[in-house]
Design a protein around this motif. Structure first.
Motif, PDB file in Angstrom:
ATOM      1  N   GLY A   1       0.723  -1.290   0.111  1.00 27.33           N
ATOM      2  CA  GLY A   1      -0.147   0.013  -0.034  1.00 27.33           C
ATOM      3  C   GLY A   1       0.806   1.263   0.174  1.00 27.33           C
ATOM      4  N   ALA A   2       1.794   1.394   0.747  1.00 27.62           N
ATOM      5  CA  ALA A   2       2.771   2.373   1.019  1.00 27.62           C
ATOM      6  C   ALA A   2       3.542   2.604  -0.242  1.00 27.62           C
ATOM      7  N   SER A   3       3.984   1.706  -1.182  1.00 26.91           N
ATOM      8  CA  SER A   3       4.597   1.454  -2.271  1.00 26.91           C
ATOM      9  C   SER A   3       3.510   2.086  -3.464  1.00 26.91           C
ATOM     10  N   ASP A   4       2.427   1.624  -3.311  1.00 27.63           N
ATOM     11  CA  ASP A   4       1.407   2.128  -4.375  1.00 27.63           C
ATOM     12  C   ASP A   4       1.276   3.780  -4.250  1.00 27.63           C
ATOM     13  N   PHE A   5       1.164   3.940  -2.926  1.00 30.76           N
ATOM     14  CA  PHE A   5       0.742   5.481  -2.516  1.00 30.76           C
ATOM     15  C   PHE A   5       1.896   6.459  -3.314  1.00 30.76           C
ATOM     16  N   ILE A   6       3.329   5.922  -2.833  1.00 30.20           N
ATOM     17  CA  ILE A   6       4.260   6.396  -3.442  1.00 30.20           C
ATOM     18  C   ILE A   6       4.399   6.650  -4.810  1.00 30.20           C
ATOM     19  N   ASP A   7       4.177   5.716  -5.428  1.00 35.68           N
ATOM     20  CA  ASP A   7       4.159   5.505  -7.028  1.00 35.68           C
ATOM     21  C   ASP A   7       3.155   6.463  -7.511  1.00 35.68           C
ATOM     22  N   PHE A   8       2.027   6.654  -6.845  1.00 37.92           N
ATOM     23  CA  PHE A   8       0.715   7.440  -7.098  1.00 37.92           C
ATOM     24  C   PHE A   8       1.205   8.976  -7.116  1.00 37.92           C
ATOM     25  N   ILE A   9       1.845   9.426  -5.941  1.00 38.42           N
ATOM     26  CA  ILE A   9       2.276  10.725  -5.383  1.00 38.42           C
ATOM     27  C   ILE A   9       3.222  11.050  -7.018  1.00 38.42           C
ATOM     28  N   ILE A  10       4.254  10.245  -7.205  1.00 35.90           N
ATOM     29  CA  ILE A  10       5.102  10.680  -8.005  1.00 35.90           C
ATOM     30  C   ILE A  10       4.496  10.926  -9.497  1.00 35.90           C
ATOM     31  N   HIS A  11       3.489  10.304  -9.856  1.00 33.23           N
ATOM     32  CA  HIS A  11       2.990  10.243 -11.214  1.00 33.23           C
ATOM     33  C   HIS A  11       1.839  11.362 -11.214  1.00 33.23           C
ATOM     34  N   ALA A  12       1.311  11.630 -10.022  1.00 32.67           N
ATOM     35  CA  ALA A  12       0.157  12.595  -9.859  1.00 32.67           C
ATOM     36  C   ALA A  12       0.272  14.065 -10.625  1.00 32.67           C
ATOM     37  N   GLU A  13      -0.785  14.623 -11.352  1.00 36.64           N
ATOM     38  CA  GLU A  13      -0.532  16.117 -11.589  1.00 36.64           C
ATOM     39  C   GLU A  13      -0.358  16.652 -10.454  1.00 36.64           C
ATOM     40  N   PRO A  14       0.441  18.118 -10.787  1.00 36.71           N
ATOM     41  CA  PRO A  14       0.941  18.904  -9.850  1.00 36.71           C
ATOM     42  C   PRO A  14      -0.647  19.316  -8.867  1.00 36.71           C
ATOM     43  N   THR A  15      -1.806  19.515  -9.476  1.00 29.51           N
ATOM     44  CA  THR A  15      -2.855  19.894  -8.880  1.00 29.51           C
ATOM     45  C   THR A  15      -3.266  19.041  -7.708  1.00 29.51           C
ATOM     46  N   ILE A  16      -3.113  17.605  -8.220  1.00 30.99           N
ATOM     47  CA  ILE A  16      -3.474  16.559  -7.254  1.00 30.99           C
ATOM     48  C   ILE A  16      -2.683  16.577  -5.993  1.00 30.99           C
ATOM     49  N   ARG A  17      -1.411  16.721  -6.089  1.00 27.99           N
ATOM     50  CA  ARG A  17      -0.192  16.724  -5.188  1.00 27.99           C
ATOM     51  C   ARG A  17      -0.667  18.035  -4.194  1.00 27.99           C
ATOM     52  N   GLU A  18      -0.931  19.087  -4.880  1.00 27.79           N
ATOM     53  CA  GLU A  18      -1.460  20.168  -3.974  1.00 27.79           C
ATOM     54  C   GLU A  18      -2.676  20.079  -3.302  1.00 27.79           C
ATOM     55  N   THR A  19      -3.521  19.295  -3.676  1.00 29.07           N
ATOM     56  CA  THR A  19      -4.764  19.247  -2.872  1.00 29.07           C
ATOM     57  C   THR A  19      -4.441  18.197  -1.861  1.00 29.07           C
ATOM     58  N   LEU A  20      -3.747  17.163  -1.893  1.00 29.42           N
ATOM     59  CA  LEU A  20      -3.255  16.120  -1.118  1.00 29.42           C
ATOM     60  C   LEU A  20      -2.425  16.959   0.059  1.00 29.42           C
ATOM     61  N   GLY A  21      -1.531  17.824  -0.222  1.00 33.95           N
ATOM     62  CA  GLY A  21      -0.933  18.566   0.450  1.00 33.95           C
ATOM     63  C   GLY A  21      -1.727  19.485   1.477  1.00 33.95           C
ATOM     64  N   ARG A  22      -2.659  19.952   0.922  1.00 34.58           N
ATOM     65  CA  ARG A  22      -3.506  20.953   1.636  1.00 34.58           C
ATOM     66  C   ARG A  22      -4.331  20.237   3.000  1.00 34.58           C
ATOM     67  N   TYR A  23      -4.799  18.762   2.436  1.00 33.82           N
ATOM     68  CA  TYR A  23      -5.522  18.101   3.277  1.00 33.82           C
ATOM     69  C   TYR A  23      -4.794  17.378   4.427  1.00 33.82           C
ATOM     70  N   SER A  24      -3.518  17.062   3.937  1.00 32.12           N
ATOM     71  CA  SER A  24      -2.663  16.339   4.981  1.00 32.12           C
ATOM     72  C   SER A  24      -2.136  17.229   6.056  1.00 32.12           C
ATOM     73  N   SER A  25      -2.142  18.704   5.463  1.00 34.65           N
ATOM     74  CA  SER A  25      -1.631  19.611   6.694  1.00 34.65           C
ATOM     75  C   SER A  25      -2.964  19.712   7.622  1.00 34.65           C
ATOM     76  N   ARG A  26      -4.061  19.636   7.244  1.00 34.14           N
ATOM     77  CA  ARG A  26      -5.179  19.643   8.198  1.00 34.14           C
ATOM     78  C   ARG A  26      -5.210  18.311   9.335  1.00 34.14           C
TER      79      ARG A  26
END
Length: 73
Positions: free
Chosen positions: A46-71
Motif C-alpha cells: 500500500g505504501a509503495s502504491d501510494f508513493i507511485d501514485f504521488i510521483i505520477h500525480a498531476e501537480p494539482t492533485i499533489r497540491e490538494t493532497l498537501g492541503r488536506y494532509s496539513s489539516r
C-alpha cells in the motif's frame, strides 16, 4: 544509509509501518496514518502504491493532497 539524492549526515527517520490492534498501518511524511491492512506485507504494498501514485500525480492533485494532509497532521 542515505537515500537517492541525499548527501551528508543521514537524517533521523521514524518507522513508517506500525501495528495497532490486529492491523497494520503506514505513516506518510505528512503524518497521516493510512490503513488498516491485514498484514505488514499489505501495508508495504500500500505504501509503495501510494508513493507511485504521488510521483505520477498531476501537480494539482499533489497540491490538494498537501492541503488536506496539513489539516490532518
Amino acid at each position: 544509509m542515505n537515500r537517492t539524492g541525499e548527501e551528508g549526515t543521514v537524517p533521523s527517520r521514524s518507522k513508517r509501518f506500525f501495528e495497532k490492534g490486529d492491523y497494520w498501518y503506514y505513516s506518510t511524511r505528512e503524518g497521516v496514518d493510512i490503513g488498516p491492512f491485514d498484514t505488514l506485507h499489505e501495508a508495504e504494498v500500500g505504501a509503495s502504491d501510494f508513493i507511485d501514485f504521488i510521483i505520477h500525480a498531476e501537480p494539482t492533485i499533489r497540491e490538494t493532497l498537501g492541503r488536506y494532509s496539513s489539516r490532518a497532521a
